[in-house]
Design an enzyme around this catalytic site. Structure first.
Site, PDB file in Angstrom:
ATOM      1  N   ARG A   1      44.039  48.268  32.597  1.00 40.72           N
ATOM      2  CA  ARG A   1      43.809  49.639  33.471  1.00 40.72           C
ATOM      3  C   ARG A   1      44.811  49.760  34.352  1.00 40.72           C
ATOM      4  O   ARG A   1      45.642  49.288  34.939  1.00 40.72           O
ATOM      5  CB  ARG A   1      42.627  49.275  34.383  1.00 40.72           C
ATOM      6  CG  ARG A   1      41.321  49.016  33.524  1.00 40.72           C
ATOM      7  CD  ARG A   1      40.173  48.727  34.422  1.00 40.72           C
ATOM      8  NE  ARG A   1      40.101  47.190  35.130  1.00 40.72           N
ATOM      9  CZ  ARG A   1      40.779  47.086  36.345  1.00 40.72           C
ATOM     10  NH1 ARG A   1      41.342  48.067  37.193  1.00 40.72           N
ATOM     11  NH2 ARG A   1      40.886  45.919  36.664  1.00 40.72           N
TER      12      ARG A   1
ATOM     13  N   TYR B   1      43.352  51.783  26.041  1.00 36.82           N
ATOM     14  CA  TYR B   1      43.094  50.249  26.289  1.00 36.82           C
ATOM     15  C   TYR B   1      41.847  50.133  27.083  1.00 36.82           C
ATOM     16  O   TYR B   1      41.793  50.611  28.372  1.00 36.82           O
ATOM     17  CB  TYR B   1      44.301  49.745  26.982  1.00 36.82           C
ATOM     18  CG  TYR B   1      44.100  48.103  26.952  1.00 36.82           C
ATOM     19  CD1 TYR B   1      44.686  47.455  25.876  1.00 36.82           C
ATOM     20  CD2 TYR B   1      43.719  47.492  28.257  1.00 36.82           C
ATOM     21  CE1 TYR B   1      44.508  46.064  25.822  1.00 36.82           C
ATOM     22  CE2 TYR B   1      43.550  46.363  27.914  1.00 36.82           C
ATOM     23  CZ  TYR B   1      44.133  45.405  26.835  1.00 36.82           C
ATOM     24  OH  TYR B   1      43.741  44.124  26.539  1.00 36.82           O
TER      25      TYR B   1
ATOM     26  N   LYS C   1      33.853  50.631  32.861  1.00 40.10           N
ATOM     27  CA  LYS C   1      34.226  50.683  34.165  1.00 40.10           C
ATOM     28  C   LYS C   1      33.793  51.907  34.934  1.00 40.10           C
ATOM     29  O   LYS C   1      33.478  52.080  35.730  1.00 40.10           O
ATOM     30  CB  LYS C   1      35.628  50.137  34.696  1.00 40.10           C
ATOM     31  CG  LYS C   1      35.889  48.708  34.360  1.00 40.10           C
ATOM     32  CD  LYS C   1      34.857  47.966  34.941  1.00 40.10           C
ATOM     33  CE  LYS C   1      35.201  46.274  35.056  1.00 40.10           C
ATOM     34  NZ  LYS C   1      35.450  45.514  33.953  1.00 40.10           N
TER      35      LYS C   1
ATOM     36  N   HIS D   1      30.079  44.912  39.963  1.00 33.52           N
ATOM     37  CA  HIS D   1      31.083  44.130  39.028  1.00 33.52           C
ATOM     38  C   HIS D   1      30.721  42.768  38.956  1.00 33.52           C
ATOM     39  O   HIS D   1      31.421  41.928  39.700  1.00 33.52           O
ATOM     40  CB  HIS D   1      32.572  44.467  39.649  1.00 33.52           C
ATOM     41  CG  HIS D   1      33.638  43.934  38.474  1.00 33.52           C
ATOM     42  ND1 HIS D   1      34.865  43.624  39.200  1.00 33.52           N
ATOM     43  CD2 HIS D   1      33.601  43.876  37.122  1.00 33.52           C
ATOM     44  CE1 HIS D   1      35.694  43.282  38.067  1.00 33.52           C
ATOM     45  NE2 HIS D   1      34.926  43.235  36.910  1.00 33.52           N
TER      46      HIS D   1
ATOM     47  N   ASP E   1      30.060  40.799  33.167  1.00 37.53           N
ATOM     48  CA  ASP E   1      30.921  41.698  33.845  1.00 37.53           C
ATOM     49  C   ASP E   1      30.341  42.637  34.809  1.00 37.53           C
ATOM     50  O   ASP E   1      30.950  43.158  35.753  1.00 37.53           O
ATOM     51  CB  ASP E   1      31.896  42.521  33.008  1.00 37.53           C
ATOM     52  CG  ASP E   1      33.050  42.899  33.469  1.00 37.53           C
ATOM     53  OD1 ASP E   1      33.942  42.457  34.214  1.00 37.53           O
ATOM     54  OD2 ASP E   1      33.386  44.261  33.098  1.00 37.53           O
TER      55      ASP E   1
ATOM     56  N   ARG F   1      42.792  40.363  25.267  1.00 38.67           N
ATOM     57  CA  ARG F   1      41.073  40.273  25.262  1.00 38.67           C
ATOM     58  C   ARG F   1      40.530  40.260  23.780  1.00 38.67           C
ATOM     59  O   ARG F   1      41.135  40.397  23.038  1.00 38.67           O
ATOM     60  CB  ARG F   1      40.572  41.529  25.828  1.00 38.67           C
ATOM     61  CG  ARG F   1      41.194  41.977  27.263  1.00 38.67           C
ATOM     62  CD  ARG F   1      40.330  41.867  28.270  1.00 38.67           C
ATOM     63  NE  ARG F   1      40.785  41.882  29.575  1.00 38.67           N
ATOM     64  CZ  ARG F   1      40.153  41.876  30.762  1.00 38.67           C
ATOM     65  NH1 ARG F   1      38.808  41.292  30.771  1.00 38.67           N
ATOM     66  NH2 ARG F   1      40.815  41.693  31.919  1.00 38.67           N
TER      67      ARG F   1
HETATM   68  P1  GTP Z   1      37.543  40.575  33.740  1.00 36.49           P
HETATM   69  O1  GTP Z   1      36.831  40.220  32.443  1.00 36.49           O
HETATM   70  O2  GTP Z   1      38.968  40.987  34.159  1.00 36.49           O
HETATM   71  O3  GTP Z   1      36.227  41.060  34.793  1.00 36.49           O
HETATM   72  O4  GTP Z   1      37.658  38.903  34.232  1.00 36.49           O
HETATM   73  P2  GTP Z   1      36.572  37.579  34.554  1.00 36.49           P
HETATM   74  O5  GTP Z   1      36.365  37.704  36.023  1.00 36.49           O
HETATM   75  O6  GTP Z   1      35.637  37.726  33.724  1.00 36.49           O
HETATM   76  O7  GTP Z   1      37.687  36.524  34.418  1.00 36.49           O
HETATM   77  P3  GTP Z   1      37.550  35.198  33.308  1.00 36.49           P
HETATM   78  O8  GTP Z   1      36.193  34.387  33.481  1.00 36.49           O
HETATM   79  O9  GTP Z   1      38.056  35.725  31.971  1.00 36.49           O
HETATM   80  O10 GTP Z   1      38.699  34.346  33.716  1.00 36.49           O
HETATM   81  C1  GTP Z   1      40.157  34.666  33.913  1.00 36.49           C
HETATM   82  C2  GTP Z   1      41.054  33.501  34.159  1.00 36.49           C
HETATM   83  O11 GTP Z   1      40.602  32.728  35.113  1.00 36.49           O
HETATM   84  C3  GTP Z   1      41.160  32.654  32.395  1.00 36.49           C
HETATM   85  O12 GTP Z   1      42.315  32.598  32.386  1.00 36.49           O
HETATM   86  C4  GTP Z   1      40.095  31.370  33.187  1.00 36.49           C
HETATM   87  O13 GTP Z   1      40.580  30.347  31.992  1.00 36.49           O
HETATM   88  C5  GTP Z   1      40.350  31.081  34.617  1.00 36.49           C
HETATM   89  N1  GTP Z   1      39.319  30.642  35.126  1.00 36.49           N
HETATM   90  C6  GTP Z   1      38.052  30.930  35.172  1.00 36.49           C
HETATM   91  N2  GTP Z   1      37.239  29.960  35.910  1.00 36.49           N
HETATM   92  C7  GTP Z   1      38.033  29.187  36.400  1.00 36.49           C
HETATM   93  C8  GTP Z   1      37.751  28.039  37.262  1.00 36.49           C
HETATM   94  O14 GTP Z   1      36.808  27.466  37.551  1.00 36.49           O
HETATM   95  N3  GTP Z   1      39.036  27.230  37.541  1.00 36.49           N
HETATM   96  C9  GTP Z   1      40.414  27.626  37.277  1.00 36.49           C
HETATM   97  N4  GTP Z   1      41.271  27.175  37.619  1.00 36.49           N
HETATM   98  N5  GTP Z   1      40.449  28.840  36.432  1.00 36.49           N
HETATM   99  C10 GTP Z   1      39.404  29.558  35.945  1.00 36.49           C
HETATM  100  C1  SPV Z   2      38.477  44.192  34.257  1.00 35.73           C
HETATM  101  O1  SPV Z   2      39.601  44.587  34.280  1.00 35.73           O
HETATM  102  O2  SPV Z   2      37.850  43.905  35.212  1.00 35.73           O
HETATM  103  C2  SPV Z   2      37.944  44.248  32.819  1.00 35.73           C
HETATM  104  C3  SPV Z   2      38.563  44.699  31.889  1.00 35.73           C
HETATM  105  O3  SPV Z   2      36.731  43.700  32.816  1.00 35.73           O
HETATM  106  S1  SPV Z   2      38.593  46.563  31.732  1.00 35.73           S
HETATM  107  O4  SPV Z   2      37.544  46.923  30.757  1.00 35.73           O
HETATM  108  O5  SPV Z   2      39.993  46.801  31.048  1.00 35.73           O
HETATM  109  O6  SPV Z   2      38.371  47.135  33.036  1.00 35.73           O
HETATM  110 MN    MN Z   3      35.661  43.234  34.873  1.00 35.06          MN
END
Ligand code: GTP
Ligand code: SPV
Ligand code: MN
Length: 641
Positions: free
Chosen positions: A103, A252, A261, A281, A328, A422
């Protein structure tokens, strides 16, 4: 895409040779005109207007069928935009131009007559950091500079989509017009898309979403990785007054899949404010305790801070069962009994690939190997995918090609996959998708979690004293920056409510809206609010807490608090677990609980002043008094430490 349109003998979706769509400047065909004429008046007006401005070579109205998607993917394969991944069932890999990987917050705008409707006015001399405002006049100019003729030589796709189950009273419909077939294929996963949405819409109103990659054909220079984009002129604009989204130059994720978003959060939050609900979010999960009692929790963490992981977590605590509603975005509304009800407006997961593995997120691993689009991950010689975190699961000897398309070997220094690479997978494939995930009235929320990446000073979990303090916890959220946006380096950024990049209106007004929610509920039904931090680090640099499935221990404590159990004690920053109250039975590694829960006085003195300065400078006159009072109370409590 250039190649796609030049392929001799290639067929467009309507069955005519693609070459017949050229030369690029010719007006659209009679058939395309007829397809547009068959649309309902409001959709037709939107498409007509866009065709006149953007001058596409063809128009395709998406029906959302599997055959349509297959046909598109075939065309994109021939054009070198996607590659099939024969190791899996109907999975595809896309490599983008490395200039278009996340983004672009700096080019994202909210358009209102009055600047203050979009952003609070910062104190004198300070740059506003809570969103970018643009005037309607400036948008008009920006559109006139970018859109005329921008789709020449490309097909304009008309995507009818529903955020939320089709026809549900909480759902909202959008029409996205895009010149990117990758966006069509992704929107089919991320939203409910197609003919039934168009039928449900009838001649009703919808959110108008216009998207172009911003590279008319013939292109001035060959796109990198066959991924046309226009980073110099990228703009993502939102007009709340017209329920309109206009995006140019990026193909993207959140820049181009406009239901996510742009609609569900930015435009969504403005609709929610008007209608008295919340667009956030947040993930939504259901959790059943060993006694069989089920509750739902929503949690806001900034991008790439663990929502997908928590939403699909496999509890290590025996007897707990977790089910996923969304990973999300949450649309939440208090019902007539004062119960907060939440729906996930999305239909798929657009999740961060690196770090996803059988060890960290086995449920995601069971979700993403059919009908999934992967973007910017590495590819194995046997037609599979690879990324950082899969070292133990993928045999690298089959050969790995990195996200740039170059041969890659483990230990070569650079990562194989982009850190914001992703997977885009249908939610229905998740083996623990909640039975209520498409419920029309939404699931009842018992607790709200806020959290971020806080390497220092912030305990594993604490509870807000009350709703107002909970709103303050959301307002004072901070987190280490991640690869999900264009920020450089690992700085601790303020990210209130994990919404800083996604506010559709003035954050001060957003705070007032949240504070007012207390009046829509009852003390018994108002969700309890918590702050969590899985990311605190030891002096040695490692994480103090094992995280992932072990986070079930935190959820256990949260649920016991929801049940009113006397397992918390007051601290300067909130209610923390009483000594021994956090269930650590069977925890495999030793955890320094002292350090994990310590509240260093000096650190928190700086923290409260940093939060105070940020909120005062950034929100200024629009900061509600209740929040100012919470800052003062926190300062007083910390002084007594
Ligand atoms: P968006 O899709 O961008 O909104 O991200 P999200 O909040 O869904 O994050 P996601 O669960 O994909 O995690 C992002 C990163 O954080 C990954 O590389 C995970 O492995 C790491 N992660 C998630 N949970 C934990 C945790 O409990 N501990 C640690 N150390 N890392 C974590
Ligand atoms: C985020 O950045 O919080 C996402 C990925 O979930 S995007 O759809 O690119 O915003
Ligand atoms: Mn997100």
């Amino acid at each position: 895409m250039v190649q796609f349109l030049r392929l001799a003998g290639a067929r467009s979706l309507c069955g005519r040779p693609v070459s017949s769509l050229l030369p690029a400047r010719r007006a659209i065909s009679q058939q395309a005109r007829e397809r547009v004429a068959a649309l309902s008046p409001k959709v037709r007006e939107f498409v007509d207007r866009t065709v006149r401005m953007c001058q596409p070579a063809d128009v395709h109205v998406c029906d959302g069928s599997a055959a349509e998607s297959a046909s598109l993917l075939r065309m994109m394969t021939e054009a070198g935009v996607v590659e099939p991944l024969p190791k899996y069932d109907n999975c595809w890999l896309t490599r983008t131009d490395p200039a278009d990987v996340a983004r672009v917050e700096s080019k994202t705008f909210i358009v209102t007559e009055e600047k203050r409707d979009t952003v609070p006015i910062p104190r004198k001399g300070r740059k506003g950091l809570l969103g970018n405002w643009m005037s309607p006049k400036a948008l008009e100019t920006a559109v006139a500079e970018r859109f005329p003729g921008c789709m020449r030589g490309r097909t304009l796709y008309v995507i009818p989509f529903s955020m939320g189950p089709v026809g549900s009273p909480l759902s909202k419909i959008g029409i996205e017009l895009t010149d990117s077939p990758y966006v069509v294929a992704s929107m089919r996963v991320m939203t409910r898309m197609g003919a039934d949405v168009m039928a449900t819409l009838g001649d009703g109103d919808f959110v108008k979403c216009l998207h172009s990659v911003g590279r008319p054909v013939p292109v001035s220079k060959k796109p990198i990785n066959n991924w046309p984009c226009n980073p110099e002129n990228t703009i993502i604009a939102h007009v709340p007054a017209k329920n309109e989204i206009i995006s140019f130059g990026s193909g993207y994720g959140g820049n181009s899949l406009l239901g996510k978003k742009c609609f569900a959060l930015r435009i969504g939050s403005t609709i929610a404010r008007r209608e008295g609900w919340l667009a956030e979010h947040m993930l939504i999960l259901g959790i059943t305790n060993p006694q069989g009692k089920k509750r739902y929790i929503a949690a806001a963490f900034p991008s790439a801070c663990g929502k997908t992981n928590l939403a699909m977590m496999t509890p290590t605590l025996p007897g707990y069962k977790l089910e996923c509603v969304g990973d999300d975005i949450a649309w939440m509304k208090f019902d007539e009994n004062g119960v907060l009800r939440a729906i996930n407006p999305e239909n798929g997961f657009f999740g961060v690939a690196p770090g996803t593995s059988t060890a960290t997120n086995p449920v995601a691993m069971q979700t993403i190997f059919s009908n999934t689009l992967f973007t910017n991950v590495a590819r194995t010689g046997d037609g599979g995918v690879y990324w950082e975190g899969l070292e133990k699961e993928v045999d690298a000897s089959v050969g790995i090609v990195d996200w740039h398309g170059d041969p890659w070997t483990p230990g070569s220094g650079a990562p194989s996959s982009h850190p914001n690479s992703r997977f885009c997978a249908p939610a229905a494939q998740c083996p623990i998708i909640d039975p209520q995930w498409e419920s029309a009235e939404g699931v009842p929320i018992s607790a709200i979690l806020f959290g971020g990446r806080r390497p220092l000073g912030v305990p594993l979990v604490y509870e807000a004293f009350n709703w107002r303090h909970g709103v303050f916890l959301g307002a004072s959220m901070r987190s280490e920056s991640t690869a999900a946006a264009e920020h450089k380096g690992k700085v601790i950024m303020h990210d209130p409510f994990a919404m800083r990049p996604f506010f559709g209106y003035n954050f001060g007004h957003y705070l007032s809206h949240w504070l007012s929610m207390e009046g829509r509920s009852t003390p018994a039904n108002l969700p309890k609010v918590f702050h969590v931090n899985w990311f605190r680090k030891a002096a040695s640099g490692g994480f103090l807490w094992p995280g992932f499935g072990e986070n079930s221990r935190v959820l256990d404590w949260v649920l016991r608090r929801v049940d009113g159990e006397d397992c918390a004690q007051e601290s300067a920053i909130g209610l923390v677990p009483k000594p021994g109250a956090l269930n650590l039975d069977g925890l495999k590694e030793a955890v320094d609980m002292q350090e994990l829960f310590s509240i260093p006085k000096e650190y928190w003195q700086q923290e409260v002043e940093a939060v105070n300065q940020y909120l005062d400078e950034q929100v200024g006159e629009d900061l509600p008094n209740e929040i100012v009072e919470e800052i003062d109370l926190l300062r007083e409590r910390i002084a007594k430490l």
